[in-house]
Design a protein around this motif. Sequence first.
Motif, PDB file in Angstrom:
ATOM      1  N   ILE A 142       0.845  -1.202   0.000  1.00  0.00           N
ATOM      2  CA  ILE A 142       0.000   0.000   0.000  1.00  0.00           C
ATOM      3  C   ILE A 142       0.879   1.250   0.000  1.00  0.00           C
ATOM      4  O   ILE A 142       0.588   2.228  -0.699  1.00  0.00           O
ATOM      5  CB  ILE A 142      -0.977  -0.010   1.191  1.00  0.00           C
ATOM      6  CG1 ILE A 142      -2.042  -1.078   0.974  1.00  0.00           C
ATOM      7  CG2 ILE A 142      -1.633   1.354   1.385  1.00  0.00           C
ATOM      8  CD1 ILE A 142      -2.950  -1.300   2.163  1.00  0.00           C
ATOM      9  N   GLY A 143       1.960   1.235   0.761  1.00  0.00           N
ATOM     10  CA  GLY A 143       2.892   2.370   0.758  1.00  0.00           C
ATOM     11  C   GLY A 143       3.527   2.586  -0.595  1.00  0.00           C
ATOM     12  O   GLY A 143       3.661   3.720  -1.065  1.00  0.00           O
ATOM     13  N   LEU A 144       3.938   1.496  -1.266  1.00  0.00           N
ATOM     14  CA  LEU A 144       4.496   1.623  -2.613  1.00  0.00           C
ATOM     15  C   LEU A 144       3.465   2.133  -3.608  1.00  0.00           C
ATOM     16  O   LEU A 144       3.778   2.952  -4.476  1.00  0.00           O
ATOM     17  CB  LEU A 144       5.059   0.279  -3.085  1.00  0.00           C
ATOM     18  CG  LEU A 144       6.399  -0.141  -2.519  1.00  0.00           C
ATOM     19  CD1 LEU A 144       6.780  -1.528  -3.024  1.00  0.00           C
ATOM     20  CD2 LEU A 144       7.488   0.858  -2.863  1.00  0.00           C
ATOM     21  N   VAL A 145       2.230   1.651  -3.488  1.00  0.00           N
ATOM     22  CA  VAL A 145       1.165   2.104  -4.387  1.00  0.00           C
ATOM     23  C   VAL A 145       0.882   3.587  -4.170  1.00  0.00           C
ATOM     24  O   VAL A 145       0.692   4.334  -5.149  1.00  0.00           O
ATOM     25  CB  VAL A 145      -0.109   1.253  -4.195  1.00  0.00           C
ATOM     26  CG1 VAL A 145      -1.311   1.871  -4.862  1.00  0.00           C
ATOM     27  CG2 VAL A 145       0.116  -0.159  -4.725  1.00  0.00           C
ATOM     28  N   LEU A 146       0.869   4.030  -2.924  1.00  0.00           N
ATOM     29  CA  LEU A 146       0.685   5.463  -2.650  1.00  0.00           C
ATOM     30  C   LEU A 146       1.808   6.294  -3.265  1.00  0.00           C
ATOM     31  O   LEU A 146       1.556   7.327  -3.902  1.00  0.00           O
ATOM     32  CB  LEU A 146       0.641   5.720  -1.145  1.00  0.00           C
ATOM     33  CG  LEU A 146      -0.697   5.634  -0.447  1.00  0.00           C
ATOM     34  CD1 LEU A 146      -0.529   5.806   1.047  1.00  0.00           C
ATOM     35  CD2 LEU A 146      -1.657   6.657  -0.983  1.00  0.00           C
ATOM     36  N   SER A 147       3.047   5.851  -3.075  1.00  0.00           N
ATOM     37  CA  SER A 147       4.186   6.602  -3.604  1.00  0.00           C
ATOM     38  C   SER A 147       4.184   6.636  -5.120  1.00  0.00           C
ATOM     39  O   SER A 147       4.358   7.693  -5.738  1.00  0.00           O
ATOM     40  CB  SER A 147       5.499   5.987  -3.109  1.00  0.00           C
ATOM     41  OG  SER A 147       5.616   6.118  -1.737  1.00  0.00           O
ATOM     42  N   PHE A 148       4.001   5.476  -5.724  1.00  0.00           N
ATOM     43  CA  PHE A 148       4.031   5.413  -7.187  1.00  0.00           C
ATOM     44  C   PHE A 148       2.794   6.068  -7.788  1.00  0.00           C
ATOM     45  O   PHE A 148       2.874   6.723  -8.825  1.00  0.00           O
ATOM     46  CB  PHE A 148       4.157   3.960  -7.650  1.00  0.00           C
ATOM     47  CG  PHE A 148       4.587   3.828  -9.070  1.00  0.00           C
ATOM     48  CD1 PHE A 148       5.829   4.256  -9.474  1.00  0.00           C
ATOM     49  CD2 PHE A 148       3.734   3.290 -10.014  1.00  0.00           C
ATOM     50  CE1 PHE A 148       6.237   4.150 -10.787  1.00  0.00           C
ATOM     51  CE2 PHE A 148       4.117   3.172 -11.329  1.00  0.00           C
ATOM     52  CZ  PHE A 148       5.375   3.602 -11.720  1.00  0.00           C
ATOM     53  N   GLY A 149       1.649   5.918  -7.124  1.00  0.00           N
ATOM     54  CA  GLY A 149       0.435   6.589  -7.596  1.00  0.00           C
ATOM     55  C   GLY A 149       0.552   8.102  -7.533  1.00  0.00           C
ATOM     56  O   GLY A 149       0.061   8.813  -8.420  1.00  0.00           O
ATOM     57  N   ALA A 150       1.205   8.613  -6.507  1.00  0.00           N
ATOM     58  CA  ALA A 150       1.424  10.058  -6.407  1.00  0.00           C
ATOM     59  C   ALA A 150       2.352  10.536  -7.520  1.00  0.00           C
ATOM     60  O   ALA A 150       2.155  11.618  -8.084  1.00  0.00           O
ATOM     61  CB  ALA A 150       1.995  10.417  -5.039  1.00  0.00           C
ATOM     62  N   LEU A 151       3.346   9.732  -7.838  1.00  0.00           N
ATOM     63  CA  LEU A 151       4.255  10.093  -8.933  1.00  0.00           C
ATOM     64  C   LEU A 151       3.508  10.130 -10.265  1.00  0.00           C
ATOM     65  O   LEU A 151       3.673  11.062 -11.059  1.00  0.00           O
ATOM     66  CB  LEU A 151       5.420   9.108  -8.987  1.00  0.00           C
ATOM     67  CG  LEU A 151       6.510   9.367 -10.015  1.00  0.00           C
ATOM     68  CD1 LEU A 151       7.197  10.695  -9.729  1.00  0.00           C
ATOM     69  CD2 LEU A 151       7.522   8.238 -10.005  1.00  0.00           C
ATOM     70  N   ILE A 152       2.676   9.145 -10.515  1.00  0.00           N
ATOM     71  CA  ILE A 152       1.882   9.120 -11.744  1.00  0.00           C
ATOM     72  C   ILE A 152       0.881  10.271 -11.752  1.00  0.00           C
ATOM     73  O   ILE A 152       0.671  10.926 -12.770  1.00  0.00           O
ATOM     74  CB  ILE A 152       1.179   7.758 -11.893  1.00  0.00           C
ATOM     75  CG1 ILE A 152       2.212   6.669 -12.151  1.00  0.00           C
ATOM     76  CG2 ILE A 152       0.152   7.791 -13.016  1.00  0.00           C
ATOM     77  CD1 ILE A 152       1.659   5.273 -12.112  1.00  0.00           C
TER      78      ILE A 152
END
Length: 161
Positions: A104-114
Motif C-alpha cells: 500500500i505504501g508503494l502504491v501510494l508513492s508510485f500513484g502520487a508520482l503518476i
Amino acid sequence: MARGCLDECDGCGCSCDCGCMESIKTRRNFISASLAGILFAVGWCFLIDGTVMSNIDNKFQAIGVMSTIGLFMVNAVSNDQLSGGDMYDGGRCGPAAIKVWFIIGLVLSFGALIGACWVMAEYFRDEIPDNTYGGTALFLQNLLIFLASLIYKFGRTDESW
C-alpha cells in the motif's frame, strides 16, 4: 539479511586496495539516510517554490502529501520483516499484514508520482501554457520523494539497529 550494492563493490569497477570502500560500507546507513533526507527536503522546497511562483492549487498539493505518507509507510517496515527473517507473529494478521502495508505504501508513492505526471501534463500544459513551472515543480517534488523513499529503504542495513 539482504545484501546491497555496496556489499559487492570493489571501488568503482577497479580493484584498488586503498580501503576507501570499506569506510563507505561502514557509513552506509548514514550516507543513505543523509541522501534520502536531502532529496526529501529538496522535493518539498520545489513544491513550496512552485506554490509561491506559480500558485499551485491546494488540491494538487495533496499529491505530495500522499507521496510523503507512502514514504513513511514503506520505511516503517524493516527488510527482515519483509523477508520473513524477523519471524514477526504479532498483531491480528501477522506477516501478511506487513507485506500488505508495504505494498500500500508503494502504491501510494508510485500513484502520487503518476498523479503528479498527469497533473503536469494535463493541467499545467493545457490550461496554463505560459506558466508550466508549477507542474514541473510538482512532478519533481514527487519524483524526489519517491527516490528518497527507495534510497532510504534499500540503501540501509538493519545490522546497526
